[in-house]
Design an enzyme around this catalytic site. Structure first.
Site, PDB file in Angstrom:
ATOM      1  N   ASP A   1       0.819  -1.209   0.000  1.00  0.00           N
ATOM      2  CA  ASP A   1       0.000   0.000   0.000  1.00  0.00           C
ATOM      3  C   ASP A   1       0.858   1.266   0.000  1.00  0.00           C
ATOM      4  O   ASP A   1       0.464   2.290  -0.563  1.00  0.00           O
ATOM      5  CB  ASP A   1      -0.932   0.012   1.213  1.00  0.00           C
ATOM      6  CG  ASP A   1      -2.115  -0.941   1.033  1.00  0.00           C
ATOM      7  OD1 ASP A   1      -2.288  -1.460  -0.084  1.00  0.00           O
ATOM      8  OD2 ASP A   1      -2.858  -1.152   2.004  1.00  0.00           O
TER       9      ASP A   1
ATOM     10  N   ASP B   1      -2.936  12.807  21.647  1.00  0.00           N
ATOM     11  CA  ASP B   1      -1.624  12.670  21.018  1.00  0.00           C
ATOM     12  C   ASP B   1      -1.667  13.121  19.567  1.00  0.00           C
ATOM     13  O   ASP B   1      -0.618  13.324  18.950  1.00  0.00           O
ATOM     14  CB  ASP B   1      -1.148  11.223  21.080  1.00  0.00           C
ATOM     15  CG  ASP B   1      -0.657  10.833  22.471  1.00  0.00           C
ATOM     16  OD1 ASP B   1      -0.595  11.706  23.349  1.00  0.00           O
ATOM     17  OD2 ASP B   1      -0.343   9.645  22.669  1.00  0.00           O
TER      18      ASP B   1
END
Length: 290
Positions: free
Chosen positions: A75, A174
């Site tokens: 990918d 985060d």
């Protein structure tokens, strides 16, 4: 017909991977085709592989007008191929020699059968939306996602998020992943985001390790304009576009919206997205049965 073949340019190509590249080139040249390879990819191969491929192909630095782009790898290779194609309206077919393969979803073992289908017109084209990301004065595009990330061990970010100038929330996390339907099975999925059908007119926002457990992934319409204002104690943060990251100062403004063009992805007939989910994510597999 003219075909451009793209592959990874990582050093130390394995003999198996090189043999697969050679096999793809030889299989393509069984048809009346002009085959083109990027020179950077060609010269990343061993001399032995170059000697086998060189009589079969032409090299290029700037992508010439072609009818089809072949991505041979995983990918990540497919994403780099999509970036190389850009808005040139060239269909991309992914031959998977990697691991998972949501984008490069044609198994290498099906290579010859797939090529036969391509040259007899037995295939379909899917239109995949991209994201356009404005970072100050620069414009970037991503097929999978844009991720706002903290740097290394820095404290969490505060990401003030607006949808069409309407305040949504301030994520304390985060980071935040803004993904296309294509990217919903990538980074977004790994942080708990939903899987979207590729044709869905949607964008998904998935927070990464949010401090507030009520901060959940959100799906919005793909005509939404998303504005992000970031706060960080380190005064900097990362912007990752399909895995390629760069550091920016917190005063950097970020806006995300759907790009004004799509990527054309070649799909085999009768091979659906739901089949890919069953194959790649092993939906319905009972591990108790051997």
């Amino acid at each position: 017909m003219k075909i451009a073949l793209f592959g990874s340019t990582f050093p130390n190509y394995t003999p198996k991977a090189e043999a697969q590249v050679v096999e793809v080139c030889e299989a393509v040249k069984q048809y009346p085709v002009e085959l083109y390879l990027p020179d950077t990819f060609f010269y990343s191969l061993s001399h032995a592989a170059q000697d086998q491929i060189r009589p079969l192909c032409l090299l290029f630095d700037l992508l010439p007008p072609v009818d089809l782009a072949l991505s041979v790898g995983g990918d990540g290779t497919f994403l780099r191929t999509a970036a190389a194609v850009g808005n040139l309206d060239i269909p991309v077919l992914g031959i998977n020699t990697g691991r998972l393969g949501f984008l490069a979803d044609v198994n290498f073992g099906d290579l010859k059968e797939t090529l036969h289908e391509i040259f007899t017109g037995e295939y379909e084209i899917e239109e995949r939306s991209l994201l356009e990301i404005a970072v100050d004065e620069e414009i970037f595009r991503a097929l999978n996602e844009v991720a706002i990330l903290k740097q290394d061990t820095a404290s969490m970010l505060t990401i003030h998020t607006y949808i069409n100038n309407d305040f949504l929330t301030s994520y304390q996390a985060d980071g935040l992943v803004v993904a296309t339907p294509t990217g919903s099975t990538a980074y977004s999925l790994s942080v708990g985001g939903p899987i979207l059908v590729p044709s869905s007119p949607s964008i998904v926002l998935s927070p990464i390790a949010p401090h507030n457990l009520t901060s959940r992934p959100l799906v919005v319409q793909d005509d939404a304009r998303i504005k992000l204002i970031i706060e960080s104690r380190s005064n900097s943060f990362l912007v990752s576009l399909d895995g390629q990251s760069q550091v920016y100062h917190v005063r950097t403004g970020i806006e995300v919206q759907k790009a004004d063009y799509t990527l054309k992805v070649v799909k085999r007939k009768k091979h659906t997205f739901y089949e890919t989910l069953r194959d790649k994510l092993m939906w319905g597999v009972d591990v108790r049965k051997k």
